[in-house]
Write a protein that holds these residues in place. Structure first.
Motif, PDB file in Angstrom:
ATOM      1  N   MET A   1      -9.539 -51.899 -28.225  1.00  0.00           N
ATOM      2  CA  MET A   1      -9.932 -52.093 -26.845  1.00  0.00           C
ATOM      3  C   MET A   1     -11.448 -52.126 -26.694  1.00  0.00           C
ATOM      4  SD  MET A   1      -8.447 -50.206 -23.511  1.00  0.00           S
ATOM      5  CE  MET A   1      -9.619 -50.232 -22.180  1.00  0.00           C
ATOM      6  N   HIS A   2     -11.917 -53.044 -25.868  1.00  0.00           N
ATOM      7  CA  HIS A   2     -13.356 -53.239 -25.743  1.00  0.00           C
ATOM      8  C   HIS A   2     -13.883 -52.583 -24.480  1.00  0.00           C
ATOM      9  CE1 HIS A   2     -17.180 -55.401 -26.036  1.00  0.00           C
ATOM     10  NE2 HIS A   2     -17.099 -55.469 -24.715  1.00  0.00           N
ATOM     11  N   VAL A   3     -14.841 -51.674 -24.652  1.00  0.00           N
ATOM     12  CA  VAL A   3     -15.465 -51.068 -23.472  1.00  0.00           C
ATOM     13  C   VAL A   3     -16.958 -51.359 -23.498  1.00  0.00           C
ATOM     14  CG1 VAL A   3     -15.864 -48.963 -22.171  1.00  0.00           C
ATOM     15  CG2 VAL A   3     -13.752 -49.229 -23.445  1.00  0.00           C
ATOM     16  N   ASP A   4     -17.424 -52.041 -22.505  1.00  0.00           N
ATOM     17  CA  ASP A   4     -18.840 -52.388 -22.399  1.00  0.00           C
ATOM     18  C   ASP A   4     -19.643 -51.128 -22.052  1.00  0.00           C
ATOM     19  OD1 ASP A   4     -20.446 -55.135 -21.944  1.00  0.00           O
ATOM     20  OD2 ASP A   4     -21.258 -53.556 -20.635  1.00  0.00           O
ATOM     21  N   PRO A   5     -20.864 -50.986 -22.609  1.00  0.00           N
ATOM     22  CA  PRO A   5     -21.677 -49.797 -22.283  1.00  0.00           C
ATOM     23  C   PRO A   5     -21.907 -49.648 -20.775  1.00  0.00           C
ATOM     24  CG  PRO A   5     -22.772 -51.148 -23.952  1.00  0.00           C
ATOM     25  CD  PRO A   5     -21.514 -51.864 -23.586  1.00  0.00           C
ATOM     26  N   LEU A   6     -22.051 -50.780 -20.082  1.00  0.00           N
ATOM     27  CA  LEU A   6     -22.236 -50.721 -18.629  1.00  0.00           C
ATOM     28  C   LEU A   6     -21.009 -50.122 -17.952  1.00  0.00           C
ATOM     29  CD1 LEU A   6     -23.797 -54.047 -17.307  1.00  0.00           C
ATOM     30  CD2 LEU A   6     -24.519 -51.707 -16.773  1.00  0.00           C
ATOM     31  N   GLU A   7     -19.836 -50.527 -18.454  1.00  0.00           N
ATOM     32  CA  GLU A   7     -18.577 -50.030 -17.899  1.00  0.00           C
ATOM     33  C   GLU A   7     -18.483 -48.527 -18.087  1.00  0.00           C
ATOM     34  OE1 GLU A   7     -15.318 -53.646 -18.171  1.00  0.00           O
ATOM     35  OE2 GLU A   7     -15.637 -52.359 -19.886  1.00  0.00           O
ATOM     36  N   LYS A   8     -18.932 -48.102 -19.263  1.00  0.00           N
ATOM     37  CA  LYS A   8     -18.864 -46.669 -19.572  1.00  0.00           C
ATOM     38  C   LYS A   8     -19.727 -45.903 -18.571  1.00  0.00           C
ATOM     39  CE  LYS A   8     -18.105 -45.204 -24.040  1.00  0.00           C
ATOM     40  NZ  LYS A   8     -18.558 -45.198 -25.435  1.00  0.00           N
ATOM     41  N   ARG A   9     -20.915 -46.410 -18.316  1.00  0.00           N
ATOM     42  CA  ARG A   9     -21.809 -45.725 -17.368  1.00  0.00           C
ATOM     43  C   ARG A   9     -21.204 -45.688 -15.963  1.00  0.00           C
ATOM     44  NH1 ARG A   9     -27.532 -48.315 -17.963  1.00  0.00           N
ATOM     45  NH2 ARG A   9     -26.790 -49.125 -19.933  1.00  0.00           N
ATOM     46  N   TRP A  10     -20.612 -46.828 -15.589  1.00  0.00           N
ATOM     47  CA  TRP A  10     -19.986 -46.904 -14.261  1.00  0.00           C
ATOM     48  C   TRP A  10     -18.832 -45.896 -14.146  1.00  0.00           C
ATOM     49  CZ3 TRP A  10     -20.882 -47.834  -9.533  1.00  0.00           C
ATOM     50  CH2 TRP A  10     -19.871 -48.132  -8.620  1.00  0.00           C
ATOM     51  N   LEU A  11     -18.090 -45.747 -15.257  1.00  0.00           N
ATOM     52  CA  LEU A  11     -16.984 -44.786 -15.247  1.00  0.00           C
ATOM     53  C   LEU A  11     -17.503 -43.374 -14.972  1.00  0.00           C
ATOM     54  CD1 LEU A  11     -14.482 -45.709 -18.102  1.00  0.00           C
ATOM     55  CD2 LEU A  11     -14.112 -45.717 -15.636  1.00  0.00           C
ATOM     56  N   TYR A  12     -18.645 -43.030 -15.592  1.00  0.00           N
ATOM     57  CA  TYR A  12     -19.220 -41.701 -15.350  1.00  0.00           C
ATOM     58  C   TYR A  12     -19.609 -41.553 -13.876  1.00  0.00           C
ATOM     59  CZ  TYR A  12     -19.425 -40.850 -20.367  1.00  0.00           C
ATOM     60  OH  TYR A  12     -19.091 -40.665 -21.686  1.00  0.00           O
ATOM     61  N   VAL A  13     -20.203 -42.601 -13.313  1.00  0.00           N
ATOM     62  CA  VAL A  13     -20.626 -42.557 -11.909  1.00  0.00           C
ATOM     63  C   VAL A  13     -19.399 -42.355 -11.006  1.00  0.00           C
ATOM     64  CG1 VAL A  13     -21.632 -43.906 -10.020  1.00  0.00           C
ATOM     65  CG2 VAL A  13     -22.675 -43.985 -12.295  1.00  0.00           C
ATOM     66  N   VAL A  14     -18.353 -43.157 -11.267  1.00  0.00           N
ATOM     67  CA  VAL A  14     -17.147 -43.065 -10.446  1.00  0.00           C
ATOM     68  C   VAL A  14     -16.507 -41.686 -10.585  1.00  0.00           C
ATOM     69  CG1 VAL A  14     -14.805 -43.961 -10.148  1.00  0.00           C
ATOM     70  CG2 VAL A  14     -16.693 -45.534 -10.521  1.00  0.00           C
ATOM     71  N   GLY A  15     -16.419 -41.232 -11.839  1.00  0.00           N
ATOM     72  CA  GLY A  15     -15.865 -39.892 -12.086  1.00  0.00           C
ATOM     73  C   GLY A  15     -16.646 -38.848 -11.317  1.00  0.00           C
ATOM     74  N   GLY A  16     -17.975 -39.005 -11.308  1.00  0.00           N
ATOM     75  CA  GLY A  16     -18.834 -38.056 -10.595  1.00  0.00           C
ATOM     76  C   GLY A  16     -18.563 -38.066  -9.099  1.00  0.00           C
ATOM     77  N   ILE A  17     -18.473 -39.256  -8.522  1.00  0.00           N
ATOM     78  CA  ILE A  17     -18.236 -39.369  -7.073  1.00  0.00           C
ATOM     79  C   ILE A  17     -16.900 -38.716  -6.704  1.00  0.00           C
ATOM     80  CG2 ILE A  17     -17.765 -40.985  -5.175  1.00  0.00           C
ATOM     81  CD1 ILE A  17     -19.621 -42.995  -6.578  1.00  0.00           C
ATOM     82  N   VAL A  18     -15.860 -39.065  -7.474  1.00  0.00           N
ATOM     83  CA  VAL A  18     -14.525 -38.553  -7.155  1.00  0.00           C
ATOM     84  C   VAL A  18     -14.475 -37.036  -7.355  1.00  0.00           C
ATOM     85  CG1 VAL A  18     -12.095 -38.615  -7.837  1.00  0.00           C
ATOM     86  CG2 VAL A  18     -13.374 -40.742  -7.571  1.00  0.00           C
ATOM     87  N   ALA A  19     -15.059 -36.559  -8.453  1.00  0.00           N
ATOM     88  CA  ALA A  19     -15.046 -35.114  -8.725  1.00  0.00           C
ATOM     89  C   ALA A  19     -15.788 -34.368  -7.615  1.00  0.00           C
ATOM     90  CB  ALA A  19     -15.682 -34.824 -10.081  1.00  0.00           C
ATOM     91  N   PHE A  20     -16.915 -34.930  -7.178  1.00  0.00           N
ATOM     92  CA  PHE A  20     -17.705 -34.272  -6.139  1.00  0.00           C
ATOM     93  C   PHE A  20     -16.940 -34.210  -4.817  1.00  0.00           C
ATOM     94  CE2 PHE A  20     -20.679 -34.701  -2.544  1.00  0.00           C
ATOM     95  CZ  PHE A  20     -21.340 -33.475  -2.663  1.00  0.00           C
ATOM     96  N   THR A  21     -16.344 -35.335  -4.418  1.00  0.00           N
ATOM     97  CA  THR A  21     -15.641 -35.332  -3.120  1.00  0.00           C
ATOM     98  C   THR A  21     -14.442 -34.387  -3.165  1.00  0.00           C
ATOM     99  OG1 THR A  21     -14.618 -37.395  -3.852  1.00  0.00           O
ATOM    100  CG2 THR A  21     -16.305 -37.590  -2.197  1.00  0.00           C
ATOM    101  N   ILE A  22     -13.729 -34.378  -4.284  1.00  0.00           N
ATOM    102  CA  ILE A  22     -12.585 -33.465  -4.390  1.00  0.00           C
ATOM    103  C   ILE A  22     -13.077 -32.019  -4.365  1.00  0.00           C
ATOM    104  CG2 ILE A  22     -10.775 -32.632  -5.944  1.00  0.00           C
ATOM    105  CD1 ILE A  22     -10.194 -35.496  -6.712  1.00  0.00           C
ATOM    106  N   ALA A  23     -14.179 -31.759  -5.079  1.00  0.00           N
ATOM    107  CA  ALA A  23     -14.700 -30.383  -5.143  1.00  0.00           C
ATOM    108  C   ALA A  23     -15.079 -29.887  -3.748  1.00  0.00           C
ATOM    109  CB  ALA A  23     -15.904 -30.333  -6.088  1.00  0.00           C
ATOM    110  N   VAL A  24     -15.696 -30.756  -2.946  1.00  0.00           N
ATOM    111  CA  VAL A  24     -16.088 -30.357  -1.590  1.00  0.00           C
ATOM    112  C   VAL A  24     -14.851 -29.948  -0.784  1.00  0.00           C
ATOM    113  CG1 VAL A  24     -17.035 -31.222   0.603  1.00  0.00           C
ATOM    114  CG2 VAL A  24     -18.183 -31.761  -1.547  1.00  0.00           C
ATOM    115  N   GLN A  25     -13.818 -30.772  -0.883  1.00  0.00           N
ATOM    116  CA  GLN A  25     -12.590 -30.499  -0.118  1.00  0.00           C
ATOM    117  C   GLN A  25     -11.939 -29.195  -0.547  1.00  0.00           C
ATOM    118  OE1 GLN A  25     -10.902 -33.343   1.636  1.00  0.00           O
ATOM    119  NE2 GLN A  25     -12.520 -34.755   1.137  1.00  0.00           N
TER     120      GLN A  25
END
Lengths: 560, 161
Positions: free
Chosen positions: B1-25
Motif C-alpha cells: 500500500m502506498h502512503v504519500d508523505p503529505l497524506e501521512k502529515r494530513w492524517l496526523y492533523v486530522v487525528g489531532g483535530i478529532v482527538a482534541f474535539t473529543i477530549a473537550v467534550q
C-alpha cells in the motif's frame, strides 16, 4: 498473426455480452435517474413556497395545512426519492461500465425499480392530499394514512433489489478476477449498497412493527421512545448513503474530467470503509435532547460521530490534491492560485470545487451539531435545517447534477445541449444555496424553531430579528428554483440534440499509483459487515432492549 | 500500500483535530458534569391527571429549601401548562415536563433550555436564567397543524421579588 475461428467466436461473444450489459446498465440508469430528477423538479418549488409562506411577507400564501403537507412532501421527495433513485441509477450505470457484467437477472432489477416507483406514487398520493403531513421523519404517535407508510416501505424494499444486484455483481466479478482490486467506483457503490441495507433496517423495523400495525388499527399503542431510537438508527447513516454517490463522483470522475489523476486510490477505499463503519452505530446525536436514552450511551455515540469526520477530512484532502495536480498540469501556480487554473468550463470540475467549498462550511456546522453539549444551542432550530440543506442540497446534490451532465451524453449518445449553461446553472445553484443557507443558520442561532409555518409569538424582541434574514432566504430559494429549471431544460434538450456525442467511452480516473493489489480488507466487505454487527450490538443492543424492561407505557395514535 | 508523505502529515492533523474535539467534550462531561437531558423515566401519558407529580394542581413553580426551584409542566396540543411561569434571575431551575399526547419540544430563547418531550417519558432539564424579561417558551417539535401556536411565557424577574 491469425486467430482461430473458436477464439474469434469467444471474442465476439464477450463483446456482445459486454454490449448487452452496458445497454441494460444504461437503460436502468436512465430510468432511475429520470425518476430522481423529476422528484427534484417537483420538490424545488415546494421549498420556495415554504420559505416564502413562513416568512410572513406573503399573507395570502399562509396556510398551515398546505405548509405541513408541502414540507412533508418536499422532505420525502428530496431526501428519499431523489437520493434513492439517483443512487440506483448511478449504481447500475457504474456497475455495467466498470465491471462490464449484467445484473444477475434483468427482470429482478426492473421489478425492484417498478416496486420503488409504485411505492413512491402511493406515498406521494397520500402526501399531496394532506393525509400524511407527519414530516419525512414520521413522528409517531402522530399517524398518517397507512398507505403512506406502505408506500414508503415499498420504496425501500424496491431499493433493496438494487442493493442485492450491486453486492451480487461485485461478488461475481471478484470470482472471475481473483486477486484483482475491484474498480474503485464499484467498491464505493457496493459498500453504499451494503450500508443502505444496514441503514434502512432501523426504519423498516419501526414501520413493520409500529407504524403500519398501529395505523391499520391492528395494534392499539406504540412506544414513541422506541420509535425514535429505531429512527435514529436510520437517520444519520442515511445522509452518508446520500453522500457516498457524490464522493464516488469526486474520486472517480472529478480528477479525470479535470485532466489529472486521482491522488490516492487506497485512501479513497479507506474513506469508504470508514464512512460505512462509523455511520450507522452513531445515530444518538439525533437524540441528545431526548429523555428515553441515558447520557452514557449518548456519549458513546458522540465518539463515533466525531470519527465519521475523518473520512470526510480524507476525501477533502484527496479530491483537492487531485484537482491541484490537474491544475498544475495546466500551468496553475501558487499555494492557492492554482484554484484559478482548474478547468472552470467543465461542469464536473466546477461542481467539485463548489462542493468542496460548501463541504468546508457544512462540515464545520456538523461538528457543532455533533457536540454533546453545544447541541443544546441549536437543537430543532432553523440552524439544523440550514445545515442539512447546505451539506445535502449543496455539496451532495451539486455532484448529482454534475454526474447527470456527464452521464446524459454517454447514455443518449447526444452531446450535452449546452455546456456553458450547465456551468452557469451550477454556479447559480451554489450562489442560491449560500444565499439560502447562511441566513438560515443564523436565524437558528437566534432561536427560530424549525418545522413551523409561522411565528405568531407575542415576543416582538425575539421575533423581529428574524425578518430580514427570511427575506434573504426567499431570494436564495428563488435562485435555486431557476437553477433547477435550467438543469431540467438542459437535460430535456440533450435528448433532442441533433449533434452526436463524440466520446461515448466511459472511463474513470486513474490513480497516480494504480493499485495492482490492495489488502483484502480494502477489497472485500465481509470483515466490515461483521465489524458492523459487533459495533451495532454494542451501540444499539442495550438501548433497544431497555424498552422491554423499563416499564414503558404505549402512546395512543393521534391524527394530525 | 502506498502512503504519500503529505497524506501521512494530513492524517496526523486530522487525528489531532478529532482527538482534541473529543477530549473537550469528554472533559466537560466528566469533569464539569455537563450532560444533555437524559433521565430515562417513564410515565403513563394517558394518566397524567392522576399522577402525583403532573396532576393539574401540582403544576407550576415550587421553591426548594436551598432556594433552587422545581418547575413542573405539562405539554399538550397546543400549549404548555401552566401558560406562564415566573422565575427569579440567577436561580438554579430544574424543569420537569411530560406530554399528554404527541411529541413536543421546548426551547427558551436567551437560555440553554432545549428539550424533547416524548409521550411516555418525563423530560428533565436544568438551567439558570441570566437575562431579565419575558421570553417565549416555544414548542420546537412538530406536533400537528396547530403547532405554530404552541408557546408559553417565561418571566424572569429580579431576585428579591
Amino acid at each position: 498473426m491469425s486467430i482461430t475461428a473458436e477464439e474469434a467466436g469467444r471474442l465476439s461473444r464477450t463483446q456482445s455480452t459486454t454490449a448487452s450489459a452496458i445497454s441494460l446498465g444504461n437503460r436502468l440508469g436512465m430510468s432511475n435517474l429520470w425518476v430522481a430528477f423529476m422528484a427534484l423538479l417537483l420538490g424545488l418549488p415546494m421549498g420556495l413556497y415554504q420559505v416564502a409562506e413562513r416568512s410572513g411577507y406573503f399573507p395570502w400564501l399562509e396556510s398551515s395545512h398546505v405548509y405541513f403537507a408541502s414540507t412533508s412532501t418536499h422532505g420525502v421527495l428530496m431526501a428519499y426519492v431523489l437520493t434513492t433513485f439517483f443512487m440506483m441509477g448511478y449504481g447500475y450505470h457504474s456497475m455495467a461500465h466498470s465491471l462490464k457484467i449484467k445484473t444477475w437477472s434483468p427482470l429482478f432489477s426492473w421489478v425492484g425499480f417498478y416496486l420503488a416507483v409504485f411505492g413512491t406514487a402511493l406515498a406521494a398520493l397520500m402526501l399531496l392530499t394532506g393525509k400524511a403531513s407527519v414530516m419525512y421523519t414520521f413522528y409517531p404517535p402522530e399517524m398518517a394514512n397507512p398507505l403512506f407508510y406502505i408506500g414508503a416501505v415499498l420504496l425501500v424494499v424496491g431499493s433493496w433489489f438494487w442493493c442485492i444486484d450491486m453486492i451480487a455483481g461485485m461478488t461475481q466479478w471478484k470470482k472471475q478476477n481473483p486477486g484483482k482490486p475491484v474498480p474503485l467506483v464499484m467498491f464505493g457503490t457496493t459498500i453504499n449498497a451494503l450500508l443502505w441495507l444496514w441503514t434502512s433496517a432501523g426504519v423498516a423495523i419501526e414501520a413493520l412493527f409500529q407504524l403500519v400495525p398501529v395505523s391499520l388499527g391492528l395494534k392499539e399503542t406504540l412506544d414513541p421512545g422506541m420509535a425514535r431510537t429505531l429512527f435514529s438508527w436510520t437517520l444519520h447513516a442515511i445522509v452518508y448513503v446520500w453522500l457516498i454517490p457524490a464522493y464516488i463522483a469526486m474520486y472517480t470522475l472529478v480528477p479525470k474530467l479535470a485532466g489529472g489523476k486521482l491522488f490516492s486510490d487506497e485512501f479513497a477505499r479507506i474513506a469508504f470503509v470508514m464512512l460505512f463503519i462509523f455511520s450507522v452505530p452513531i445515530g444518538f446525536h439525533h437524540l441528545y435532547m431526548d429523555p428515553q436514552q441515558a447520557a452514557g450511551w449518548k456519549l458513546l455515540h458522540m465518539l463515533g460521530t466525531f470519527m465519521v469526520a475523518v473520512p470526510t477530512f480524507l476525501t477533502g484532502f484527496t479530491v483537492l490534491a487531485s484537482l491541484e495536480i490537474a491544475s498544475r498540469l495546466r500551468g496553475g501556480k501558487g499555494v492557492f492560485g492554482w484554484m484559478m487554473s482548474v478547468d472552470w468550463k467543465e461542469p464536473m470540475v466546477v461542481a467539485g470545487m463548489l462542493a468542496m467549498f460548501m463541504l468546508t462550511f457544512g462540515g464545520f456546522g456538523g461538528l457543532i451539531n455533533a457536540s454533546y453539549s453545544l447541541n443544546a444551542m441549536i437543537h430543532n432550530t432553523q440552524w439544523v435545517t440550514g445545515h442539512f440543506h447546505l451539506i445535502f442540497g449543496g455539496t451532495t446534490v451539486i455532484m448529482y447534477l454534475a454526474v447527470a451532465y456527464w452521464v446524459w451524453p454517454k447514455i443518449t449518445g447526444r452531446q450535452l445541449f449546452s455546456k456553458a449553461m450547465a456551468v452557469w446553472q451550477l454556479w447559480l445553484w451554489f450562489i442560491g444555496m449560500l444565499v439560502l443557507t447562511l441566513p438560515w443558520h443564523y436565524i437558528g442561532l437566534l432561536w427560530y424553531p424549525r418545522r413551523v409555518s409561522s411565528t405568531p409569538y407575542e415576543h416582538v424582541g425575539v421575533v423581529a430579528q428574524w425578518g430580514i434574514y427570511e427575506l434573504m432566504m426567499v431570494v436564495g430559494g428563488a435562485i435555486l428554483v431557476v437553477s433547477g429549471l435550467l438543469f431540467i431544460y438542459n437535460l430535456i434538450r440533450t435528448h433532442f440534440n441533433k449533434t452526436a456525442e463524440r466520446d461515448l467511452t466511459v472511463s474513470y480516473a486513474e490513480a497516480i499509483h494504480p493499485p495492482l493489489k490492495v489488502p483484502n480488507i480494502l477489497n472485500s466487505l465481509t470483515f466490515w459487515n461483521w465489524a458492523m454487527v459487533a459495533y451495532m450490538l454494542i451501540s444499539y443492543g442495550y438501548p433497544l432492549l431497555q424498552f422491554f424492561f423499563i416499564g414503558t407505557h404505549g402512546a395512543i395514535p393521534y391524527g394530525i | 500500500m502506498h502512503v504519500d508523505p503529505l497524506e501521512k502529515r494530513w492524517l496526523y492533523v486530522v487525528g489531532g483535530i478529532v482527538a482534541f474535539t473529543i477530549a473537550v467534550q469528554v472533559y466537560y462531561a466528566a469533569a464539569k458534569n455537563i450532560h444533555p437531558p437524559s433521565n430515562v423515566q417513564t410515565i403513563d401519558s394517558a394518566k397524567l391527571h392522576l399522577s402525583k407529580e403532573f396532576a393539574e394542581d401540582k403544576l407550576g413553580v415550587h421553591k426548594n429549601a436551598d432556594g433552587s426551584l422545581d418547575v413542573t409542566m405539562v405539554a399538550a396540543r397546543y400549549g404548555f401548562y401552566p401558560q406562564e411561569i415566573v422565575v427569579p434571575i440567577d436561580t438554579p431551575v430544574r424543569l420537569r415536563i411530560a406530554s399528554l399526547d404527541v411529541l413536543h419540544g421546548l426551547l427558551v430563547p436567551y437560555s440553554n433550555l432545549n428539550l424533547m418531550v416524548v409521550p411516555g417519558y418525563i423530560s428533565e432539564g436544568n438551567t439558570t436564567f441570566t437575562k431579565l424579561g419575558e421570553f417565549p417558551m416555544i414548542c420546537n417539535e412538530y406536533c400537528g397543524i396547530g403547532h405554530d401556536y404552541m408557546y408559553a411565557r417565561v418571566r424572569v424577574v429580579p431576585k428579591n421579588n
